[in-house]
Design a protein around this motif. Structure first.
Motif, PDB file in Angstrom:
ATOM      1  N   GLN A 256      83.510  39.725 -14.525  1.00  0.00           N
ATOM      2  CA  GLN A 256      83.333  38.763 -16.064  1.00  0.00           C
ATOM      3  C   GLN A 256      82.782  36.831 -14.534  1.00  0.00           C
ATOM      4  OE1 GLN A 256      87.176  37.476 -16.476  1.00  0.00           O
ATOM      5  NE2 GLN A 256      86.833  36.528 -18.527  1.00  0.00           N
ATOM      6  N   GLY A 257      83.162  36.877 -14.075  1.00  0.00           N
ATOM      7  CA  GLY A 257      82.595  36.211 -12.508  1.00  0.00           C
ATOM      8  C   GLY A 257      81.325  36.192 -12.386  1.00  0.00           C
ATOM      9  N   ASN A 258      80.589  36.715 -12.053  1.00  0.00           N
ATOM     10  CA  ASN A 258      79.663  37.630 -12.119  1.00  0.00           C
ATOM     11  C   ASN A 258      77.895  37.219 -13.276  1.00  0.00           C
ATOM     12  OD1 ASN A 258      79.234  37.884  -8.993  1.00  0.00           O
ATOM     13  ND2 ASN A 258      79.743  40.100 -10.071  1.00  0.00           N
ATOM     14  N   ARG A 259      78.996  37.371 -14.466  1.00  0.00           N
ATOM     15  CA  ARG A 259      78.094  37.163 -15.816  1.00  0.00           C
ATOM     16  C   ARG A 259      78.169  35.515 -16.296  1.00  0.00           C
ATOM     17  NH1 ARG A 259      81.365  41.346 -17.788  1.00  0.00           N
ATOM     18  NH2 ARG A 259      79.333  43.155 -18.161  1.00  0.00           N
ATOM     19  N   MET A 260      79.171  35.186 -15.455  1.00  0.00           N
ATOM     20  CA  MET A 260      79.654  33.159 -15.704  1.00  0.00           C
ATOM     21  C   MET A 260      78.894  32.352 -14.524  1.00  0.00           C
ATOM     22  SD  MET A 260      80.951  31.058 -17.373  1.00  0.00           S
ATOM     23  CE  MET A 260      82.324  31.427 -17.917  1.00  0.00           C
ATOM     24  N   ASN A 261      78.275  32.932 -14.102  1.00  0.00           N
ATOM     25  CA  ASN A 261      77.824  33.235 -12.833  1.00  0.00           C
ATOM     26  C   ASN A 261      76.022  32.473 -12.933  1.00  0.00           C
ATOM     27  OD1 ASN A 261      79.256  31.562 -10.777  1.00  0.00           O
ATOM     28  ND2 ASN A 261      78.795  33.549  -9.688  1.00  0.00           N
ATOM     29  N   LEU A 262      75.551  34.014 -13.703  1.00  0.00           N
ATOM     30  CA  LEU A 262      74.055  34.985 -14.501  1.00  0.00           C
ATOM     31  C   LEU A 262      74.337  32.940 -15.954  1.00  0.00           C
ATOM     32  CD1 LEU A 262      71.493  35.541 -14.748  1.00  0.00           C
ATOM     33  CD2 LEU A 262      72.924  37.703 -16.142  1.00  0.00           C
TER      34      LEU A 262
END
Length: 323
Positions: A256-262
């Protein structure tokens, strides 16, 4: 009327007789008596404690609803506390049903809090293994433990299937839904609950294996050892699933954090590209002349600069996987 049975010389002699007749049958050393009590009162337990010589602490433990699974050894008897488990796939929760047992040389008394603990299933196991009835109380205790441990194993097996489904959501294309997050949380809670009733069973069954007086001539030892092996498997499986669910939860948060960063990278990149024409066309709002002011060349120059700068930023962001 509670469930009652009496065995003599390895044969089921009678069942379903009134509990009031238990006292007479227990006095016969050649008989092996079992009777069941469902949601008994304190007076009921004190009545049988006087008849069988039960310890006051054991009777007190039998009345408690949140007793730890254990086996207590007293001079004249043993006290066993266990929990059966059942997993609800719809809600992701595990239900536990407590039960206690007083074990004497020729009697087994089971005490249940409700019908959620299926004593009928225990009786079915006794009937299927009737050839072992000659071992007396050890035979009855084995059937009881076999049902309890099998319920633990079935619950953890059903939970393992749910965990496998959750594993498929970790690297899926769609974001983790709130339903997946709720199910992960419920499974973690259920595994914690199951762990509390499974792990102490190792000590309880191991104590029975060390008490040669209960196992008798030793022919029941392999059967108790099989139950102990099942306990170890259920314990190890529960521990591994608990760690796996924790890893899934942490992976969900990481993804979820990675998707938010993307998303933030893409939004920032597009904002940077949009800022280029905003910056250049902002010159038209100045109150002072600028190069190309009042000429068509100035318009085409700014337009070309906007397109070139925007295209250059787009290629740079694409090369860095920001878009």
């Amino acid at each position: 009327m509670g469930h009652t049975r009496v065995y003599r010389n390895g044969t089921l002699e009678a069942e379903g007789f009134p509990v009031a007749d238990v006292s007479e049958k227990v006095r016969d050393p050649s008989a092996v008596v079992w009777f069941d009590m469902c949601a008994p009162t304190e007076e009921d337990l004190h009545a049988i404690s006087e008849e069988l010589g039960l310890h006051a602490l054991a009777v007190e433990d039998a009345l408690q609803h949140r007793q730890r699974p254990k086996l207590d050894v007293y001079d004249s008897h043993m006290f066993l506390s266990v929990y059966a488990a059942a997993f609800d796939s719809a809600s992701g929760r595990v239900r536990v049903a407590p039960a206690a047992a007083f074990i004497t040389k020729n009697a087994l008394v089971t005490v249940r809090q409700s019908d959620d603990f299926s004593i009928e299933e225990v009786m079915r196991r006794w009937d299927e293994g009737a050839d072992l009835a000659r071992h007396g109380v050890a035979f009855l205790v084995h059937g009881l433990l076999d049902y309890v441990v099998d319920s633990h194993f079935e619950a953890v097996e059903a939970m393992d299937e749910q965990v496998e489904d959750l594993e498929g959501t970790v690297f899926g294309d769609r974001p983790v839904s709130s339903e997946d997050q709720r199910r992960t949380f419920e499974l973690r809670k259920s595994l914690v609950t199951l762990r509390r009733i499974v792990m102490p069973m190792r000590e309880a069954v191991n104590t029975l294996l060390r008490r040669n007086g209960l196992i008798g001539d030793g022919e029941m030892t392999p059967y108790f050892q099989d139950v102990y092996d099942q306990v170890l498997r259920a314990t190890e499986w529960t521990e591994s699933l608990r760690d796996l669910v924790s890893n899934i939860r942490e992976t969900h948060l990481t993804m979820q954090g990675n998707r938010m960063n993307l998303i933030m990278k893409r939004v920032t990149s597009w904002a940077a590209i949009i800022a280029v024409p905003t910056l250049i066309t902002g010159f038209y709002g100045q109150n002072i002349p600028f190069p190309g002011f009042g000429h068509a060349l100035g318009f085409w120059t700014s337009t070309t600069l906007i397109v070139v700068a925007s295209a250059a930023l787009y290629r740079v962001f694409r090369a860095r996987d920001w878009l």
